[in-house]
Scaffold this motif. Structure first.
Motif, PDB file in Angstrom:
ATOM      1  N   ALA A  58      13.658 -15.546 -60.520  1.00  0.00           N
ATOM      2  CA  ALA A  58      13.856 -14.214 -61.096  1.00  0.00           C
ATOM      3  C   ALA A  58      12.954 -13.190 -60.426  1.00  0.00           C
ATOM      4  O   ALA A  58      13.376 -12.065 -60.117  1.00  0.00           O
ATOM      5  CB  ALA A  58      13.588 -14.248 -62.596  1.00  0.00           C
ATOM      6  N   VAL A  59      11.691 -13.564 -60.164  1.00  0.00           N
ATOM      7  CA  VAL A  59      10.765 -12.641 -59.495  1.00  0.00           C
ATOM      8  C   VAL A  59      11.209 -12.392 -58.054  1.00  0.00           C
ATOM      9  O   VAL A  59      11.168 -11.258 -57.569  1.00  0.00           O
ATOM     10  CB  VAL A  59       9.324 -13.200 -59.529  1.00  0.00           C
ATOM     11  CG1 VAL A  59       8.385 -12.323 -58.699  1.00  0.00           C
ATOM     12  CG2 VAL A  59       8.827 -13.304 -60.962  1.00  0.00           C
ATOM     13  N   ALA A  60      11.664 -13.440 -57.373  1.00  0.00           N
ATOM     14  CA  ALA A  60      12.136 -13.289 -55.992  1.00  0.00           C
ATOM     15  C   ALA A  60      13.364 -12.393 -55.934  1.00  0.00           C
ATOM     16  O   ALA A  60      13.495 -11.554 -55.032  1.00  0.00           O
ATOM     17  CB  ALA A  60      12.446 -14.661 -55.396  1.00  0.00           C
ATOM     18  N   ALA A  61      14.272 -12.553 -56.895  1.00  0.00           N
ATOM     19  CA  ALA A  61      15.472 -11.715 -56.931  1.00  0.00           C
ATOM     20  C   ALA A  61      15.108 -10.254 -57.196  1.00  0.00           C
ATOM     21  O   ALA A  61      15.689  -9.332 -56.607  1.00  0.00           O
ATOM     22  CB  ALA A  61      16.434 -12.223 -58.000  1.00  0.00           C
ATOM     23  N   TYR A  62      14.149 -10.041 -58.065  1.00  0.00           N
ATOM     24  CA  TYR A  62      13.698  -8.685 -58.371  1.00  0.00           C
ATOM     25  C   TYR A  62      13.071  -8.049 -57.138  1.00  0.00           C
ATOM     26  O   TYR A  62      13.298  -6.863 -56.844  1.00  0.00           O
ATOM     27  CB  TYR A  62      12.688  -8.732 -59.516  1.00  0.00           C
ATOM     28  CG  TYR A  62      12.337  -7.391 -60.098  1.00  0.00           C
ATOM     29  CD1 TYR A  62      13.168  -6.772 -61.026  1.00  0.00           C
ATOM     30  CD2 TYR A  62      11.152  -6.742 -59.745  1.00  0.00           C
ATOM     31  CE1 TYR A  62      12.838  -5.547 -61.582  1.00  0.00           C
ATOM     32  CE2 TYR A  62      10.818  -5.514 -60.291  1.00  0.00           C
ATOM     33  CZ  TYR A  62      11.667  -4.926 -61.209  1.00  0.00           C
ATOM     34  OH  TYR A  62      11.340  -3.710 -61.743  1.00  0.00           O
ATOM     35  N   ARG A  63      12.304  -8.830 -56.396  1.00  0.00           N
ATOM     36  CA  ARG A  63      11.700  -8.320 -55.172  1.00  0.00           C
ATOM     37  C   ARG A  63      12.764  -7.951 -54.150  1.00  0.00           C
ATOM     38  O   ARG A  63      12.670  -6.918 -53.484  1.00  0.00           O
ATOM     39  CB  ARG A  63      10.727  -9.346 -54.579  1.00  0.00           C
ATOM     40  CG  ARG A  63      10.046  -8.859 -53.308  1.00  0.00           C
ATOM     41  CD  ARG A  63       9.021  -9.825 -52.787  1.00  0.00           C
ATOM     42  NE  ARG A  63       9.590 -11.090 -52.334  1.00  0.00           N
ATOM     43  CZ  ARG A  63       8.924 -11.993 -51.631  1.00  0.00           C
ATOM     44  NH1 ARG A  63       7.648 -11.787 -51.331  1.00  0.00           N
ATOM     45  NH2 ARG A  63       9.489 -13.103 -51.245  1.00  0.00           N
ATOM     46  N   ARG A  64      13.793  -8.796 -54.015  1.00  0.00           N
ATOM     47  CA  ARG A  64      14.870  -8.481 -53.056  1.00  0.00           C
ATOM     48  C   ARG A  64      15.586  -7.188 -53.431  1.00  0.00           C
ATOM     49  O   ARG A  64      15.980  -6.408 -52.557  1.00  0.00           O
ATOM     50  CB  ARG A  64      15.877  -9.632 -53.006  1.00  0.00           C
ATOM     51  CG  ARG A  64      15.383 -10.873 -52.273  1.00  0.00           C
ATOM     52  CD  ARG A  64      16.510 -11.833 -51.976  1.00  0.00           C
ATOM     53  NE  ARG A  64      17.147 -12.338 -53.194  1.00  0.00           N
ATOM     54  CZ  ARG A  64      16.747 -13.421 -53.855  1.00  0.00           C
ATOM     55  NH1 ARG A  64      15.700 -14.111 -53.435  1.00  0.00           N
ATOM     56  NH2 ARG A  64      17.380 -13.817 -54.949  1.00  0.00           N
ATOM     57  N   VAL A  85      -5.937   0.808 -52.414  1.00  0.00           N
ATOM     58  CA  VAL A  85      -6.413  -0.573 -52.338  1.00  0.00           C
ATOM     59  C   VAL A  85      -6.072  -1.291 -53.635  1.00  0.00           C
ATOM     60  O   VAL A  85      -6.347  -0.779 -54.719  1.00  0.00           O
ATOM     61  CB  VAL A  85      -7.938  -0.616 -52.112  1.00  0.00           C
ATOM     62  CG1 VAL A  85      -8.432  -2.052 -52.022  1.00  0.00           C
ATOM     63  CG2 VAL A  85      -8.318   0.176 -50.867  1.00  0.00           C
ATOM     64  N   SER A  86      -5.439  -2.448 -53.533  1.00  0.00           N
ATOM     65  CA  SER A  86      -5.117  -3.224 -54.736  1.00  0.00           C
ATOM     66  C   SER A  86      -5.824  -4.577 -54.685  1.00  0.00           C
ATOM     67  O   SER A  86      -6.044  -5.133 -53.606  1.00  0.00           O
ATOM     68  CB  SER A  86      -3.603  -3.434 -54.852  1.00  0.00           C
ATOM     69  OG  SER A  86      -3.108  -4.219 -53.790  1.00  0.00           O
ATOM     70  N   ILE A  87      -6.161  -5.086 -55.863  1.00  0.00           N
ATOM     71  CA  ILE A  87      -6.760  -6.419 -55.919  1.00  0.00           C
ATOM     72  C   ILE A  87      -5.714  -7.448 -55.499  1.00  0.00           C
ATOM     73  O   ILE A  87      -6.006  -8.389 -54.766  1.00  0.00           O
ATOM     74  CB  ILE A  87      -7.285  -6.736 -57.326  1.00  0.00           C
ATOM     75  CG1 ILE A  87      -8.318  -5.691 -57.768  1.00  0.00           C
ATOM     76  CG2 ILE A  87      -7.900  -8.134 -57.368  1.00  0.00           C
ATOM     77  CD1 ILE A  87      -8.776  -5.856 -59.211  1.00  0.00           C
ATOM     78  N   ALA A  88      -4.480  -7.265 -55.971  1.00  0.00           N
ATOM     79  CA  ALA A  88      -3.382  -8.174 -55.630  1.00  0.00           C
ATOM     80  C   ALA A  88      -2.076  -7.397 -55.642  1.00  0.00           C
ATOM     81  O   ALA A  88      -2.022  -6.240 -56.083  1.00  0.00           O
ATOM     82  CB  ALA A  88      -3.331  -9.346 -56.607  1.00  0.00           C
ATOM     83  N   ASN A  89      -1.001  -8.028 -55.150  1.00  0.00           N
ATOM     84  CA  ASN A  89       0.298  -7.363 -55.123  1.00  0.00           C
ATOM     85  C   ASN A  89       1.416  -8.351 -55.457  1.00  0.00           C
ATOM     86  O   ASN A  89       1.164  -9.522 -55.778  1.00  0.00           O
ATOM     87  CB  ASN A  89       0.538  -6.683 -53.773  1.00  0.00           C
ATOM     88  CG  ASN A  89       0.484  -7.656 -52.602  1.00  0.00           C
ATOM     89  OD1 ASN A  89       0.887  -8.815 -52.706  1.00  0.00           O
ATOM     90  ND2 ASN A  89      -0.021  -7.190 -51.463  1.00  0.00           N
ATOM     91  N   LEU A  90       2.639  -7.862 -55.376  1.00  0.00           N
ATOM     92  CA  LEU A  90       3.801  -8.676 -55.737  1.00  0.00           C
ATOM     93  C   LEU A  90       3.902  -9.925 -54.874  1.00  0.00           C
ATOM     94  O   LEU A  90       4.268 -11.006 -55.359  1.00  0.00           O
ATOM     95  CB  LEU A  90       5.074  -7.839 -55.605  1.00  0.00           C
ATOM     96  CG  LEU A  90       6.404  -8.552 -55.859  1.00  0.00           C
ATOM     97  CD1 LEU A  90       6.434  -9.185 -57.247  1.00  0.00           C
ATOM     98  CD2 LEU A  90       7.565  -7.584 -55.682  1.00  0.00           C
TER      99      LEU A  90
END
Length: 222
Positions: free
Chosen positions: A209-215, A183-188
């Motif tokens: 940059a965060v979206a590219a890292y997620r991809r 269980v996490s409080i929040a995620n990516l």
């Protein structure tokens, strides 16, 4: 719950615990963001953090009897979460471990309440899953049952080296290996939603940059 997740991201940014730029992770990747729960290091921020842990755990529906904090960060997190739970009307015992066994006094490696019943492991993040494995072993050795792992932020990031990426994240692998929820409080996804909302122009510049890292590194569905 969704509002709680967004409030937690905002709180982490305001506290300087969630930062943006270029950071090298333990896996050797250059990440556009970094989360360090060790920077919740005063009474006010620790109290707020513990409240997020406690409320998320209660909202999760996980049945539990006590908390366990793996050394070292988990010690503070588990004890503070126990205090926050008590303030919400759920008073439960907690325990934590020493890195080295004490050879005098009460001795042993476990401090606090005896490990009994359904135990939730409280930590900040899951990287390689080492502290979870050690915690599960200690809990089972005491005759108790690991019920869940509770963390602050799930990076939703595929584990392994860049030339041999796993299909799953470290969080997913831990859940599958021990047949228990993480269980996490929040995620990516919550993080990307927050910086994409447009309420903070300074953070908006990091969205791509965060979206590219997620991809590149995100697990399926991320």
């Amino acid at each position: 719950m969704e509002n709680l997740r967004q409030r937690f991201i905002a709180f982490s940014v305001d506290a300087g615990v969630l930062r943006f730029g270029e950071f090298v992770t333990k896996a050797g990747r250059t990440s556009p963001y970094f989360f360090n729960a060790g920077l919740f290091h005063d009474g006010a921020t620790l109290g707020k953090l513990a409240d997020f842990y406690a409320q998320t755990l209660l909202d999760s529906g996980v049945e539990f009897d006590m908390l366990f904090g793996p050394a070292y960060k988990g010690i503070t997190l588990a004890s503070a979460t126990a205090v926050a739970l008590a303030a919400k009307g759920r008073n439960v015992p907690f325990a934590y471990n020493r890195k080295e066994a004490k050879d005098h006094g009460e001795g042993g490696t476990i401090v606090g309440a005896p490990l009994r019943g359904r135990v939730v492991i409280i930590d900040d993040v899951i990287s390689a899953g080492t502290s979870v494995r050690e915690s599960v072993d200690m809990i089972r050795a005491a005759g108790a049952t690991p019920a869940a792992v509770m963390i602050a932020l799930d990076r939703m990031e595929r584990s392994g080296r860049d030339d041999a990426l796993s299909a799953n994240s470290a969080v997913q692998e831990v859940g599958a290996a021990y047949n228990m929820p993480v269980v996490s409080i929040a995620n990516l996804n919550d993080l990307l939603t927050y910086i994409s909302a447009g309420g903070n122009s300074e953070l908006a510049q990091h969205r791509d940059a965060v979206a590219a890292y997620r991809r590149r590194y995100g697990v399926d569905g991320a």
